[in-house]
Design a protein around this motif. Structure first.
Motif, PDB file in Angstrom:
ATOM      1  N   ARG A  56      35.093  29.143  42.589  1.00  0.00           N
ATOM      2  CA  ARG A  56      34.006  29.874  43.252  1.00  0.00           C
ATOM      3  C   ARG A  56      34.532  30.744  44.388  1.00  0.00           C
ATOM      4  O   ARG A  56      34.039  31.853  44.596  1.00  0.00           O
ATOM      5  CB  ARG A  56      32.944  28.901  43.729  1.00  0.00           C
ATOM      6  N   ALA A  57      35.540  30.278  45.112  1.00  0.00           N
ATOM      7  CA  ALA A  57      36.146  31.094  46.168  1.00  0.00           C
ATOM      8  C   ALA A  57      36.818  32.329  45.569  1.00  0.00           C
ATOM      9  O   ALA A  57      36.713  33.432  46.122  1.00  0.00           O
ATOM     10  CB  ALA A  57      37.149  30.267  46.967  1.00  0.00           C
ATOM     11  N   ALA A  58      37.495  32.162  44.435  1.00  0.00           N
ATOM     12  CA  ALA A  58      38.136  33.297  43.761  1.00  0.00           C
ATOM     13  C   ALA A  58      37.096  34.289  43.263  1.00  0.00           C
ATOM     14  O   ALA A  58      37.274  35.506  43.387  1.00  0.00           O
ATOM     15  CB  ALA A  58      39.001  32.801  42.602  1.00  0.00           C
ATOM     16  N   MET A  59      36.005  33.783  42.706  1.00  0.00           N
ATOM     17  CA  MET A  59      34.923  34.660  42.239  1.00  0.00           C
ATOM     18  C   MET A  59      34.328  35.438  43.416  1.00  0.00           C
ATOM     19  O   MET A  59      34.068  36.636  43.310  1.00  0.00           O
ATOM     20  CB  MET A  59      33.832  33.843  41.545  1.00  0.00           C
ATOM     21  N   HIS A  60      34.108  34.765  44.524  1.00  0.00           N
ATOM     22  CA  HIS A  60      33.560  35.420  45.702  1.00  0.00           C
ATOM     23  C   HIS A  60      34.516  36.499  46.211  1.00  0.00           C
ATOM     24  O   HIS A  60      34.102  37.621  46.510  1.00  0.00           O
ATOM     25  CB  HIS A  60      33.276  34.388  46.798  1.00  0.00           C
ATOM     26  N   TRP A  61      35.808  36.162  46.291  1.00  0.00           N
ATOM     27  CA  TRP A  61      36.800  37.118  46.757  1.00  0.00           C
ATOM     28  C   TRP A  61      36.815  38.344  45.840  1.00  0.00           C
ATOM     29  O   TRP A  61      36.835  39.479  46.313  1.00  0.00           O
ATOM     30  CB  TRP A  61      38.183  36.481  46.801  1.00  0.00           C
ATOM     31  N   ALA A  63      36.193  43.729  42.280  1.00  0.00           N
ATOM     32  CA  ALA A  63      36.708  43.444  40.933  1.00  0.00           C
ATOM     33  C   ALA A  63      35.612  43.657  39.893  1.00  0.00           C
ATOM     34  O   ALA A  63      34.472  43.246  40.090  1.00  0.00           O
ATOM     35  CB  ALA A  63      37.223  42.015  40.861  1.00  0.00           C
ATOM     36  N   ASP A  64      35.942  44.319  38.806  1.00  0.00           N
ATOM     37  CA  ASP A  64      34.994  44.516  37.710  1.00  0.00           C
ATOM     38  C   ASP A  64      34.897  43.268  36.835  1.00  0.00           C
ATOM     39  O   ASP A  64      33.877  43.019  36.218  1.00  0.00           O
ATOM     40  CB  ASP A  64      35.400  45.703  36.841  1.00  0.00           C
TER      41      ASP A  64
END
Length: 60
Positions: free
Chosen positions: A16-21, A27-28
């Motif tokens: 979830r942190a990576a998705m948020h970042w 990011a597309d």
């Protein structure tokens, strides 16, 4: 992962942190490679990610 850290939701928090970042930084799309049927694969399914198929690799 060490057994003491399994089941604590750390993988989900990292994902979830990576998705948020990624979304915050424009990011597309994001791509995650997992072992089929493994814990990370189950996490991706639980997060509603789309499976793009399988790739077979061979070490020569």
């Amino acid at each position: 992962m060490l057994p003491a850290y399994q089941g604590l939701g750390l993988g989900r928090q990292l994902w979830r942190a990576a998705m948020h970042w990624g979304s915050t930084n424009g990011a597309d799309y994001q791509l995650l490679q997992t072992a089929a049927g493994g814990a990370s694969d189950r996490l991706c399914q639980a997060e509603g990610l789309t499976d793009l198929g399988f790739v077979c690799t061979t070490t020569v």
